[in-house]
Design a protein around this motif. Structure first.
Motif, PDB file in Angstrom:
ATOM      1  N   VAL A   1       0.860  -1.184   0.000  1.00  0.00           N
ATOM      2  CA  VAL A   1       0.000   0.000   0.000  1.00  0.00           C
ATOM      3  C   VAL A   1       0.897   1.234   0.000  1.00  0.00           C
ATOM      4  CG1 VAL A   1      -1.768   1.288   1.254  1.00  0.00           C
ATOM      5  CG2 VAL A   1      -1.848  -1.218   1.211  1.00  0.00           C
ATOM      6  N   PRO A   2       0.944   1.964  -1.110  1.00  0.00           N
ATOM      7  CA  PRO A   2       1.800   3.143  -1.182  1.00  0.00           C
ATOM      8  C   PRO A   2       1.105   4.360  -0.576  1.00  0.00           C
ATOM      9  CG  PRO A   2       0.680   2.837  -3.258  1.00  0.00           C
ATOM     10  CD  PRO A   2       0.248   1.696  -2.383  1.00  0.00           C
ATOM     11  N   ALA A   3       1.821   5.472  -0.520  1.00  0.00           N
ATOM     12  CA  ALA A   3       1.184   6.731  -0.163  1.00  0.00           C
ATOM     13  C   ALA A   3       0.153   7.080  -1.224  1.00  0.00           C
ATOM     14  CB  ALA A   3       2.240   7.834  -0.061  1.00  0.00           C
ATOM     15  N   GLY A   4      -0.849   7.847  -0.815  1.00  0.00           N
ATOM     16  CA  GLY A   4      -1.928   8.201  -1.728  1.00  0.00           C
ATOM     17  C   GLY A   4      -3.158   7.374  -1.448  1.00  0.00           C
ATOM     18  N   ALA A   5      -3.984   7.195  -2.466  1.00  0.00           N
ATOM     19  CA  ALA A   5      -5.254   6.491  -2.317  1.00  0.00           C
ATOM     20  C   ALA A   5      -5.163   5.084  -2.897  1.00  0.00           C
ATOM     21  CB  ALA A   5      -6.372   7.269  -3.016  1.00  0.00           C
ATOM     22  N   THR A   6      -5.568   4.101  -2.093  1.00  0.00           N
ATOM     23  CA  THR A   6      -5.610   2.704  -2.518  1.00  0.00           C
ATOM     24  C   THR A   6      -7.046   2.207  -2.430  1.00  0.00           C
ATOM     25  OG1 THR A   6      -3.329   2.148  -1.920  1.00  0.00           O
ATOM     26  CG2 THR A   6      -4.917   0.345  -1.915  1.00  0.00           C
ATOM     27  N   LEU A   7      -7.481   1.479  -3.445  1.00  0.00           N
ATOM     28  CA  LEU A   7      -8.836   0.944  -3.512  1.00  0.00           C
ATOM     29  C   LEU A   7      -8.836  -0.537  -3.171  1.00  0.00           C
ATOM     30  CD1 LEU A   7     -11.867   1.193  -4.373  1.00  0.00           C
ATOM     31  CD2 LEU A   7     -11.105   0.648  -6.699  1.00  0.00           C
ATOM     32  N   VAL A   8      -9.662  -0.924  -2.193  1.00  0.00           N
ATOM     33  CA  VAL A   8      -9.957  -2.340  -1.954  1.00  0.00           C
ATOM     34  C   VAL A   8     -11.272  -2.620  -2.673  1.00  0.00           C
ATOM     35  CG1 VAL A   8     -10.512  -4.105  -0.248  1.00  0.00           C
ATOM     36  CG2 VAL A   8      -8.730  -2.416   0.239  1.00  0.00           C
ATOM     37  N   LEU A   9     -11.174  -3.370  -3.750  1.00  0.00           N
ATOM     38  CA  LEU A   9     -12.300  -3.551  -4.665  1.00  0.00           C
ATOM     39  C   LEU A   9     -12.899  -4.941  -4.509  1.00  0.00           C
ATOM     40  CD1 LEU A   9     -13.866  -2.384  -7.163  1.00  0.00           C
ATOM     41  CD2 LEU A   9     -12.099  -3.447  -8.586  1.00  0.00           C
ATOM     42  N   GLY A  10     -14.219  -4.999  -4.331  1.00  0.00           N
ATOM     43  CA  GLY A  10     -14.863  -6.301  -4.226  1.00  0.00           C
ATOM     44  C   GLY A  10     -16.355  -6.160  -4.018  1.00  0.00           C
ATOM     45  N   GLY A  11     -17.077  -7.220  -4.304  1.00  0.00           N
ATOM     46  CA  GLY A  11     -18.519  -7.226  -4.130  1.00  0.00           C
ATOM     47  C   GLY A  11     -18.911  -7.589  -2.706  1.00  0.00           C
ATOM     48  N   ASP A  12     -20.214  -7.793  -2.506  1.00  0.00           N
ATOM     49  CA  ASP A  12     -20.707  -8.190  -1.197  1.00  0.00           C
ATOM     50  C   ASP A  12     -20.077  -9.516  -0.776  1.00  0.00           C
ATOM     51  OD1 ASP A  12     -22.294  -5.973  -1.189  1.00  0.00           O
ATOM     52  OD2 ASP A  12     -24.119  -7.022  -1.801  1.00  0.00           O
ATOM     53  N   SER A  13     -19.731  -9.610   0.498  1.00  0.00           N
ATOM     54  CA  SER A  13     -19.171 -10.825   1.098  1.00  0.00           C
ATOM     55  C   SER A  13     -17.785 -11.192   0.567  1.00  0.00           C
ATOM     56  CB  SER A  13     -20.115 -12.020   0.888  1.00  0.00           C
ATOM     57  OG  SER A  13     -21.388 -11.757   1.455  1.00  0.00           O
TER      58      SER A  13
ATOM     59  N   ALA B   1      -7.351  14.703  -3.967  1.00  0.00           N
ATOM     60  CA  ALA B   1      -6.325  15.549  -3.355  1.00  0.00           C
ATOM     61  C   ALA B   1      -5.378  14.715  -2.496  1.00  0.00           C
ATOM     62  CB  ALA B   1      -6.974  16.647  -2.516  1.00  0.00           C
ATOM     63  N   VAL B   2      -5.914  13.721  -1.799  1.00  0.00           N
ATOM     64  CA  VAL B   2      -5.088  12.850  -0.954  1.00  0.00           C
ATOM     65  C   VAL B   2      -4.076  12.084  -1.786  1.00  0.00           C
ATOM     66  CG1 VAL B   2      -5.195  10.740   0.438  1.00  0.00           C
ATOM     67  CG2 VAL B   2      -6.757  12.613   0.906  1.00  0.00           C
ATOM     68  N   ALA B   3      -4.420  11.797  -3.029  1.00  0.00           N
ATOM     69  CA  ALA B   3      -3.545  10.992  -3.887  1.00  0.00           C
ATOM     70  C   ALA B   3      -2.178  11.627  -4.093  1.00  0.00           C
ATOM     71  CB  ALA B   3      -4.219  10.748  -5.239  1.00  0.00           C
ATOM     72  N   ASP B   4      -2.055  12.922  -3.857  1.00  0.00           N
ATOM     73  CA  ASP B   4      -0.774  13.604  -4.032  1.00  0.00           C
ATOM     74  C   ASP B   4       0.014  13.745  -2.729  1.00  0.00           C
ATOM     75  OD1 ASP B   4      -0.966  13.975  -6.782  1.00  0.00           O
ATOM     76  OD2 ASP B   4      -2.168  15.783  -6.561  1.00  0.00           O
TER      77      ASP B   4
ATOM     78  N   ALA C   1     -15.233   7.524  -9.560  1.00  0.00           N
ATOM     79  CA  ALA C   1     -14.768   8.335 -10.686  1.00  0.00           C
ATOM     80  C   ALA C   1     -13.911   9.500 -10.202  1.00  0.00           C
ATOM     81  CB  ALA C   1     -15.973   8.859 -11.476  1.00  0.00           C
ATOM     82  N   GLY C   2     -12.866   9.767 -10.962  1.00  0.00           N
ATOM     83  CA  GLY C   2     -12.045  10.935 -10.697  1.00  0.00           C
ATOM     84  C   GLY C   2     -10.989  10.760  -9.628  1.00  0.00           C
ATOM     85  N   VAL C   3     -10.890   9.568  -9.046  1.00  0.00           N
ATOM     86  CA  VAL C   3      -9.876   9.331  -8.015  1.00  0.00           C
ATOM     87  C   VAL C   3      -8.694   8.599  -8.647  1.00  0.00           C
ATOM     88  CG1 VAL C   3      -9.349   8.264  -5.802  1.00  0.00           C
ATOM     89  CG2 VAL C   3     -11.651   9.167  -6.231  1.00  0.00           C
ATOM     90  N   PRO C   4      -7.498   9.192  -8.626  1.00  0.00           N
ATOM     91  CA  PRO C   4      -6.328   8.528  -9.199  1.00  0.00           C
ATOM     92  C   PRO C   4      -5.751   7.510  -8.217  1.00  0.00           C
ATOM     93  CG  PRO C   4      -5.712  10.708  -8.418  1.00  0.00           C
ATOM     94  CD  PRO C   4      -7.189  10.570  -8.173  1.00  0.00           C
ATOM     95  N   TRP C   5      -6.255   6.308  -8.263  1.00  0.00           N
ATOM     96  CA  TRP C   5      -5.813   5.277  -7.326  1.00  0.00           C
ATOM     97  C   TRP C   5      -4.347   4.924  -7.571  1.00  0.00           C
ATOM     98  CZ3 TRP C   5      -9.266   4.948  -3.681  1.00  0.00           C
ATOM     99  CH2 TRP C   5     -10.608   5.123  -3.982  1.00  0.00           C
ATOM    100  N   GLN C   6      -3.577   4.931  -6.500  1.00  0.00           N
ATOM    101  CA  GLN C   6      -2.173   4.547  -6.599  1.00  0.00           C
ATOM    102  C   GLN C   6      -2.017   3.031  -6.653  1.00  0.00           C
ATOM    103  OE1 GLN C   6       0.129   6.835  -7.006  1.00  0.00           O
ATOM    104  NE2 GLN C   6      -1.267   8.544  -6.707  1.00  0.00           N
TER     105      GLN C   6
END
Length: 210
Positions: free
Chosen positions: A30-42, A179-182, A197-202
């Protein structure tokens, strides 16, 4: 620009509920900036955030945040993390203004100027005098998210942060995360079922559906 070195290292994480295995050797950076944990229900999104916060104990594996290992120095590790549930009944009797005012003592890098921007961006001014139990689900989440983003904690964990939010608040959240991504010295990990949308995930940690 965020540092290329990971702020959080996840090594061979294992966790299972009784008869429900979730993670078997999960590793990620997990780097600095924004990280996405992507997944459906359960898929285990909330469970993973609870593990990263040190709220749940993993069956095996290691978490290291800015050189501090959860297993060997749990208090020092958790001191760097902002995590919680905005729906928790323990918040009910707390005043919004008092709760926000107490955060700088817990988070030494707390950014009061950022908090003021988030209060305005989420349109929270009229709710500052209220107790949490007086707030709608969406407003309660907005207050909690404003505090989380302003905390400047090395690791900030947001679980489904758009739940209950109106469209203007979702749009503001997207701008705030962008903004956090920087920021070079903090990681904000967001669990959600799709990429906002619009979030530059690191980085993205994709969890399989179950």
């Amino acid at each position: 620009m965020p540092s290329p070195s990971p702020l959080l290292q996840i090594d061979s994480l294992r966790f299972a509920y009784p008869e429900v295995p979730l993670f078997d050797g999960l590793s990620a950076q997990v780097p600095a900036g924004a990280t996405l944990v992507l997944g459906g229900d359960s898929s285990g999104k909330t469970t993973l955030l609870r593990l990263l916060a040190g709220e749940l104990a993993a069956g095996a594996g290691q978490l290291v945040l800015q050189g501090v290992a959860l297993q060997s120095a749990p208090a020092d590790y958790r001191a760097q993390v902002f995590w919680g549930d905005p729906r928790a009944v323990t918040l009910d009797e707390q005043g919004v203004r008092d709760w926000l005012a107490a955060l700088p003592a817990r988070y030494p890098r707390f950014d009061a100027a950022a908090l003021a921007l988030h209060i305005e961006g989420f349109e929270l001014q009229e709710h500052m005098h209220k107790r949490f139990l007086m707030l709608s689900t969406g407003t309660r989440r907005k207050v909690w998210t404003a505090g989380a983003l302003a905390s400047n904690a090395a690791l900030t964990l947001l679980d489904e942060p758009v739940a209950g939010l109106d469209k203007p608040s979702i749009q503001y959240l997207q701008r705030a995360l962008a903004a956090v991504a920087d920021e070079p010295d903090r990681a904000v990990v967001v669990a959600h079922y799709d990429a906002l949308a619009g979030v530059p995930w690191q980085a993205t940690i994709a969890l399989p559906d179950r």
